[in-house]
Design an enzyme around this catalytic site. Sequence first.
Site, PDB file in Angstrom:
ATOM      1  N   THR A  41       0.753  -1.221   0.262  1.00 25.17           N
ATOM      2  CA  THR A  41       0.232   0.402   0.172  1.00 25.17           C
ATOM      3  C   THR A  41       0.853   1.500  -0.218  1.00 25.17           C
ATOM      4  OG1 THR A  41      -1.631  -1.328   1.794  1.00 25.17           O
ATOM      5  CG2 THR A  41      -2.240   0.968   1.455  1.00 25.17           C
ATOM      6  N   CYS A  42       1.933   1.400   1.027  1.00 24.62           N
ATOM      7  CA  CYS A  42       2.729   2.484   1.115  1.00 24.62           C
ATOM      8  C   CYS A  42       3.463   2.910  -0.056  1.00 24.62           C
ATOM      9  CB  CYS A  42       3.996   2.419   2.139  1.00 24.62           C
ATOM     10  SG  CYS A  42       5.048   3.430   1.565  1.00 24.62           S
ATOM     11  N   CYS A  47       1.049   6.078   0.898  1.00 26.46           N
ATOM     12  CA  CYS A  47       2.052   7.097   1.519  1.00 26.46           C
ATOM     13  C   CYS A  47       2.531   7.400   0.315  1.00 26.46           C
ATOM     14  CB  CYS A  47       3.263   6.322   2.662  1.00 26.46           C
ATOM     15  SG  CYS A  47       2.566   5.123   3.635  1.00 26.46           S
ATOM     16  N   LYS A  50       0.754   9.407  -2.643  1.00 27.90           N
ATOM     17  CA  LYS A  50      -0.357  10.717  -1.721  1.00 27.90           C
ATOM     18  C   LYS A  50       0.885  12.051  -1.751  1.00 27.90           C
ATOM     19  CE  LYS A  50      -0.293  10.852   2.017  1.00 27.90           C
ATOM     20  NZ  LYS A  50      -0.044  10.400   4.011  1.00 27.90           N
ATOM     21  N   TYR A 178      -7.850  10.634   8.545  1.00 26.87           N
ATOM     22  CA  TYR A 178      -7.136  11.589   7.998  1.00 26.87           C
ATOM     23  C   TYR A 178      -6.716  11.443   6.259  1.00 26.87           C
ATOM     24  CZ  TYR A 178      -3.085   7.613   7.110  1.00 26.87           C
ATOM     25  OH  TYR A 178      -1.931   6.742   6.725  1.00 26.87           O
ATOM     26  N   GLU A 182      -6.851  14.347   3.651  1.00 30.54           N
ATOM     27  CA  GLU A 182      -5.618  14.705   2.502  1.00 30.54           C
ATOM     28  C   GLU A 182      -5.907  14.973   1.175  1.00 30.54           C
ATOM     29  OE1 GLU A 182      -1.969  12.745   5.197  1.00 30.54           O
ATOM     30  OE2 GLU A 182      -3.112  11.841   3.921  1.00 30.54           O
ATOM     31  N   HIS A 435      16.312  31.466  14.646  1.00 31.57           N
ATOM     32  CA  HIS A 435      14.849  32.907  14.153  1.00 31.57           C
ATOM     33  C   HIS A 435      15.493  33.298  13.528  1.00 31.57           C
ATOM     34  CE1 HIS A 435      13.169  36.951  14.838  1.00 31.57           C
ATOM     35  NE2 HIS A 435      14.166  37.133  15.116  1.00 31.57           N
ATOM     36  N   GLU A 440      10.482  28.429  16.319  1.00 33.26           N
ATOM     37  CA  GLU A 440      10.901  28.395  17.407  1.00 33.26           C
ATOM     38  C   GLU A 440       9.816  28.865  18.380  1.00 33.26           C
ATOM     39  OE1 GLU A 440      12.541  32.901  17.179  1.00 33.26           O
ATOM     40  OE2 GLU A 440      11.481  32.989  15.285  1.00 33.26           O
TER      41      GLU A 440
HETATM   42  P1  FAD Z   1       0.707  -3.357   3.330  1.00 40.42           P
HETATM   43  O1  FAD Z   1       1.270  -2.265   2.754  1.00 40.42           O
HETATM   44  O2  FAD Z   1      -0.699  -3.352   2.690  1.00 40.42           O
HETATM   45  O3  FAD Z   1       1.328  -4.489   2.604  1.00 40.42           O
HETATM   46  C1  FAD Z   1       0.412  -5.525   2.190  1.00 40.42           C
HETATM   47  C2  FAD Z   1       0.682  -6.738   0.823  1.00 40.42           C
HETATM   48  O4  FAD Z   1      -0.011  -7.431   1.254  1.00 40.42           O
HETATM   49  C3  FAD Z   1      -0.420  -5.587  -0.714  1.00 40.42           C
HETATM   50  O5  FAD Z   1       0.905  -5.712  -1.365  1.00 40.42           O
HETATM   51  C4  FAD Z   1      -1.409  -6.241  -0.433  1.00 40.42           C
HETATM   52  O6  FAD Z   1      -1.625  -6.848  -2.117  1.00 40.42           O
HETATM   53  C5  FAD Z   1      -0.416  -8.346  -0.184  1.00 40.42           C
HETATM   54  N1  FAD Z   1      -1.380  -8.553  -0.102  1.00 40.42           N
HETATM   55  C6  FAD Z   1      -2.522  -8.992   1.157  1.00 40.42           C
HETATM   56  N2  FAD Z   1      -2.854 -10.679   0.793  1.00 40.42           N
HETATM   57  C7  FAD Z   1      -2.290 -10.796  -0.215  1.00 40.42           C
HETATM   58  C8  FAD Z   1      -2.414 -12.414  -0.354  1.00 40.42           C
HETATM   59  N3  FAD Z   1      -3.473 -13.678   0.513  1.00 40.42           N
HETATM   60  N4  FAD Z   1      -1.651 -13.081  -0.924  1.00 40.42           N
HETATM   61  C9  FAD Z   1      -0.659 -12.233  -1.833  1.00 40.42           C
HETATM   62  N5  FAD Z   1      -0.109 -11.151  -0.791  1.00 40.42           N
HETATM   63  C10 FAD Z   1      -1.200 -10.202  -0.076  1.00 40.42           C
HETATM   64  N6  FAD Z   1       0.905   5.235   6.318  1.00 40.42           N
HETATM   65  C11 FAD Z   1       2.239   6.204   6.989  1.00 40.42           C
HETATM   66  O7  FAD Z   1       2.996   5.928   7.708  1.00 40.42           O
HETATM   67  N7  FAD Z   1       2.475   7.761   6.061  1.00 40.42           N
HETATM   68  C12 FAD Z   1       1.121   8.292   4.799  1.00 40.42           C
HETATM   69  O8  FAD Z   1       1.507   8.973   4.772  1.00 40.42           O
HETATM   70  C13 FAD Z   1       0.627   6.999   5.486  1.00 40.42           C
HETATM   71  N8  FAD Z   1      -0.897   7.450   3.818  1.00 40.42           N
HETATM   72  C14 FAD Z   1      -1.624   6.695   3.663  1.00 40.42           C
HETATM   73  C15 FAD Z   1      -2.083   7.227   2.846  1.00 40.42           C
HETATM   74  C16 FAD Z   1      -3.311   5.918   2.216  1.00 40.42           C
HETATM   75  C17 FAD Z   1      -4.499   6.444   0.768  1.00 40.42           C
HETATM   76  C18 FAD Z   1      -3.677   5.061   1.833  1.00 40.42           C
HETATM   77  C19 FAD Z   1      -4.480   3.778   1.583  1.00 40.42           C
HETATM   78  C20 FAD Z   1      -2.533   4.537   3.693  1.00 40.42           C
HETATM   79  C21 FAD Z   1      -1.555   5.065   3.819  1.00 40.42           C
HETATM   80  N9  FAD Z   1      -0.789   5.103   5.222  1.00 40.42           N
HETATM   81  C22 FAD Z   1       0.025   6.015   5.701  1.00 40.42           C
HETATM   82  C23 FAD Z   1      -0.784   3.881   5.753  1.00 40.42           C
HETATM   83  C24 FAD Z   1       0.577   2.579   5.118  1.00 40.42           C
HETATM   84  O9  FAD Z   1       0.000   2.486   3.917  1.00 40.42           O
HETATM   85  C25 FAD Z   1       0.272   1.038   5.810  1.00 40.42           C
HETATM   86  O10 FAD Z   1       0.066   1.502   7.072  1.00 40.42           O
HETATM   87  C26 FAD Z   1       1.256   0.631   5.346  1.00 40.42           C
HETATM   88  O11 FAD Z   1       2.151   0.190   3.619  1.00 40.42           O
HETATM   89  C27 FAD Z   1       0.965  -0.900   5.978  1.00 40.42           C
HETATM   90  O12 FAD Z   1       1.993  -1.930   6.088  1.00 40.42           O
HETATM   91  P2  FAD Z   1       1.281  -3.502   5.750  1.00 40.42           P
HETATM   92  O13 FAD Z   1       2.750  -4.469   5.852  1.00 40.42           O
HETATM   93  O14 FAD Z   1       0.878  -4.257   7.106  1.00 40.42           O
HETATM   94  O15 FAD Z   1       0.484  -3.707   4.610  1.00 40.42           O
END
Ligand code: FAD
Length: 452
Positions: A41-42, A47, A50, A178, A182, A435, A440
């Site tokens: 997702t990130c 992240c 975005k 959030y 955003e 400053h 500050e």
């Molecule tokens: P993910 O990064 O979601 O990874 C999970 C992966 O597992 C995915 O790639 C998915 O395809 C895969 N998957 C799922 N099921 C299966 C399966 N059965 N077999 C194989 N693969 C599978 N966090 C921040 O810290 N700062 C930010 O600014 C921020 N902005 C965000 C903005 C948005 C729009 C969103 C949606 C989230 C944001 N986040 C942010 C949150 C952040 O993206 C998540 O907290 C983070 O990605 C979580 O990581 P994870 O490893 O748990 O899961």
Amino acid sequence: MAFDYDLFVIGGGSGGVRAGRVAAQGGAKVGLAEEFRMGGTCVIRGCVPKKLMVFASGHGPAIEAAKAYGWDHAGGKFNWTKFQPMLHKELERLEGIYRKNLAGAGADIFDARATLKDAHTVELSTGETFTAKHILVATGGRPFLPDTPGAAELGITSNEVFNLDAFPERILIVGGGYIACEFACIFNGLGAHTAQWYRGAQILRGFDDEVRGFLAEHISERGVDLHVGLEVERMERRDGRIWVKGTDGREDVFDQVLFATGRVPNSGGLGLEEAGVKLGRKGEIVVDDYSQSSVPSIYAVGDVTDRINLTPVAIREGAAFVETVFNGNPTKPDHENVASAVFTQPEYGTVGLSEEEARAQEPIDVYCAAFRPMQKSFIGVDERVLFKLIVSQATQKVLGCHIVADGAGEMIQLAAVAVKMGATKEDFDRTVAVHPTMSEEIVLMKTPTRRD
Ligand code: FAD
């Protein structure tokens, strides 16, 4: 018993990749399955894209400010068709780096969906099965869509927003968290007519109350047509656009309706419960302090555990898991005083307790300063910034720090070091100001605004 792998990771996102890479670097035999794109997702739909859109959207107001500062040739309109391919090229580059680093550490990557067959076996959508001594579930979360009539067919979520064919002239953002805030600021800054509807009484539930009100006011002043206490009742396709009816009877027409109405753990259909893994009320995998599930060989990190759903937290949880399981050094991920930023315009950076949380815990002093920064007042922009410290009366420790200002995400990272170290108000006071800066103010607030 001999296993195919020491560790099999399900999910190639922030938590899964970190755990898989560190374990493989340490000599473990690691397999990882990702069903969509490496980076999760990130990198692919959170992240990173975005933040690149946040950067793009900041140039709209900056162009206006440039004109006010005396620049003659500032102007122009945001070109989505030019920006979007650049965005996707960058995501592909990052995805490649994730893949390369993981493979370089010696892990096997499977581009497939994985499910659990039992406590030590995963099955891939390719039909292959593998056994592993340990399985790490790091499948993240996904957007939750309400069952509003028309939402599923006509609405989009953060999963789709980066792939829009055309830039929307009019967009409705539904939600008050959030991510909703955003995106409202992003589209507003890029020049779309942007409305935001949220069913609750105030946006950003869970954050400091004073900041919530302050931000709502500023988001509206910057041009977002923000309404609280308002939901979508139904929506229909009419004349190529989306007609929306609100719960207060209002009707409007938009090119896109983006639902940012919460996220749920990605735990369905994985065979978790069949394998004996206990799930919580929202479907989150219930884990102990070491990220171990109710089945000893199965661990889980990141959003699928619904602890603190942020990328750096998922990464820390992944690293702590490897330290515990592969390095013989039981390590709990540290969830105390995790700083975060809301990339609205203006930004909000926060670490520690909100005023409400702190007051429920102990007597506090609140130091608060809201003022017009030099950069804005010079050109007659009536916009304030907010700096707020919450201090324990008993220990004088800073329990919370809240900043609303352009660049607050960058500022809070540094303030977080002090708060994490247990800095007192006196430590802040004896730090000499830089400053002239906005920040500050954080070392110049002498008298409590409130004492409770
Ligand atoms: P993910 O990064 O979601 O990874 C999970 C992966 O597992 C995915 O790639 C998915 O395809 C895969 N998957 C799922 N099921 C299966 C399966 N059965 N077999 C194989 N693969 C599978 N966090 C921040 O810290 N700062 C930010 O600014 C921020 N902005 C965000 C903005 C948005 C729009 C969103 C949606 C989230 C944001 N986040 C942010 C949150 C952040 O993206 C998540 O907290 C983070 O990605 C979580 O990581 P994870 O490893 O748990 O899961």
